[in-house]
Design an enzyme around this catalytic site. Structure first.
Site, short mmCIF file in Angstrom:
data_model
loop_
_atom_site.label_atom_id
_atom_site.label_comp_id
_atom_site.label_asym_id
_atom_site.label_seq_id
_atom_site.Cartn_x
_atom_site.Cartn_y
_atom_site.Cartn_z
N LYS A 125 -10.40 -41.42 4.62
CA LYS A 125 -9.84 -40.20 5.21
C LYS A 125 -8.91 -40.55 6.38
CE LYS A 125 -12.60 -37.60 2.63
NZ LYS A 125 -13.40 -38.64 1.95
N LYS A 161 -13.70 -31.45 5.53
CA LYS A 161 -14.43 -32.45 4.75
C LYS A 161 -15.03 -33.50 5.67
CE LYS A 161 -9.84 -34.19 3.49
NZ LYS A 161 -8.95 -34.52 2.38
N ARG A 211 -3.22 -38.38 -8.47
CA ARG A 211 -3.76 -39.69 -8.12
C ARG A 211 -2.71 -40.74 -8.52
NH1 ARG A 211 -8.65 -42.36 -7.70
NH2 ARG A 211 -9.01 -40.76 -6.10
N ARG A 225 -4.93 -34.39 -11.63
CA ARG A 225 -6.24 -33.79 -11.81
C ARG A 225 -6.15 -32.31 -11.43
NH1 ARG A 225 -9.22 -37.88 -7.94
NH2 ARG A 225 -7.43 -37.19 -6.74
N ARG A 233 -11.60 -28.11 -5.54
CA ARG A 233 -11.71 -29.56 -5.75
C ARG A 233 -11.26 -29.90 -7.17
NH1 ARG A 233 -17.86 -30.64 -4.67
NH2 ARG A 233 -17.92 -28.95 -6.21
N ASP A 273 -4.11 -40.05 -3.02
CA ASP A 273 -4.27 -38.66 -3.43
C ASP A 273 -3.17 -37.83 -2.78
OD1 ASP A 273 -6.44 -39.35 -4.90
OD2 ASP A 273 -7.93 -38.53 -3.52
N GLU A 281 -5.43 -38.47 1.01
CA GLU A 281 -6.43 -39.54 1.13
C GLU A 281 -5.86 -40.84 0.58
OE1 GLU A 281 -10.34 -38.82 -0.33
OE2 GLU A 281 -10.48 -36.82 0.56
N ASN A 283 -7.55 -44.01 -1.21
CA ASN A 283 -8.79 -44.50 -1.78
C ASN A 283 -8.72 -46.01 -1.99
OD1 ASN A 283 -10.40 -41.88 -2.74
ND2 ASN A 283 -8.21 -41.55 -3.01
#
Length: 316
Positions: A125, A161, A211, A225, A233, A273, A281, A283
């Site tokens: 994050k 979050k 992504r 997504r 989400r 993301d 984000e 990842n």
């Protein structure tokens, strides 16, 4: 070559979705040996890191992946194998931290994907805050009043979050006109005792969360997504639908801006993301999506990662 995968138990691996499965399958197809160990199977002796591991094999039929326990466990010196893939799923907890520290003596001797020091520095994050020109308006705080003030300042709707969540866990919408807003903020911050991230709500999330998978700072491609109609989400395991997508010119510029820093930090295989061309984000612990990307592109993207690892390992 010998590749060691530090990961979760194989019972958690899905043969048609899991990215680590795709890596092991690609490595086997290219004639390499893959070994599996859990984080607790790492140990350090005389200053050198080792793993008590079993060889892992991909099968054509169920269970599709298995440990060769008949061959017995082997003790592998990790400073002497060709590559170590850290593929333990989040959260980045104390056990994960210890694993990266135990791998530290192998840095520079063995190819480690992703670099243990980079993993420690790159909270998924908070790392994105280093690229504020690409992120939505963001606040990180434990102060509940600051959170509610921020929600009002960004138009009355935001997303909150936890900093250690993964897979969409704990991600909630905050609305100024929702009587549950204070309870949500209290829960995510532990009544002001834990930090949380709050970001302005991006309406483009209804169209999907992109992504983007990167290899050594360069894009392999992207998947989109799309969340269910009753969700904000878009994570796959909470019902997000995956569809093909391409990078926009602005997203390619984003990748160029972020990629150089990722490469410098040893973060080789990364999933960005992106919602509405905003970075939300980064990842790095165990990015997923490569099987979906391979199906959409008609190319084995995992094989590209393994081929890169081969070439890089040879230079070591």
């Amino acid at each position: 070559m010998r590749f060691v995968f530090v990961m979760d138990p194989l019972t958690r691996v899905s043969h048609d979705k899991d990215t680590t499965f795709a890596f092991i399958r690609a490595a086997q197809a290219r004639g390499h040996q893959s070994f599996h160990c859990l984080p607790q199977d790492l140990y350090v002796s005389q200053g050198f890191p080792f793993a008590t591991a079993h060889r892992v094999e991909i099968l054509p039929d169920p269970p599709y992946i298995t440990l060769r326990r008949d061959e017995g466990a082997v003790r592998l010196p990790l400073h002497d194998v060709e590559a170590v893939f850290i593929r333990k799923d989040p959260p980045f907890d104390q056990a994960y931290l210890y694993a990266t520290l135990m791998l530290e003596p192998a840095r520079g001797k063995t190819l480690i994907i992703n670099d243990p020091r980079g993993l420690r520095d790159a909270n998924e994050k908070l790392y994105a805050l280093g690229f504020s020109e690409w992120t939505p308006k963001t606040l990180v705080t434990a102060d509940r009043d600051m959170i509610h003030d921020f929600v009002r300042d960004v138009g009355g709707t935001a997303v909150i979050k936890p900093l250690d969540g993964a897979g969409g866990w704990g991600v909630m919408m905050l609305r100024s006109d929702d009587k549950n807003a204070r309870a949500i903020a209290d829960m995510l911050t532990g009544e002001g005792q834990r930090l949380a991230m709050v970001q302005e709500f991006l309406p483009a999330v209804s169209e999907g969360d992109k992504r983007i998978l990167l290899l050594d700072g360069e894009p392999l491609g992207a998947i989109l997504r799309v969340p269910r109609g009753d969700e904000i989400r878009s994570n796959i395991h909470v019902g997000g639908r995956v569809v093909p997508t391409d990078l926009t010119p602005r997203e390619r510029e984003l990748v160029r801006s972020v990629g150089a820093r990722l490469k410098a930090d040893g973060l080789v295989f990364v999933g960005l993301d992106v919602i509405g061309e905003h970075l939300t984000e980064v990842n790095v612990t165990s990015p997923t999506g490569i099987q979906e990307l391979s199906r959409f592109t008609g190319q084995d993207q995992a094989a590209r990662v393994i081929e890169w690892a081969e070439k890089t390992a040879r230079t070591r």
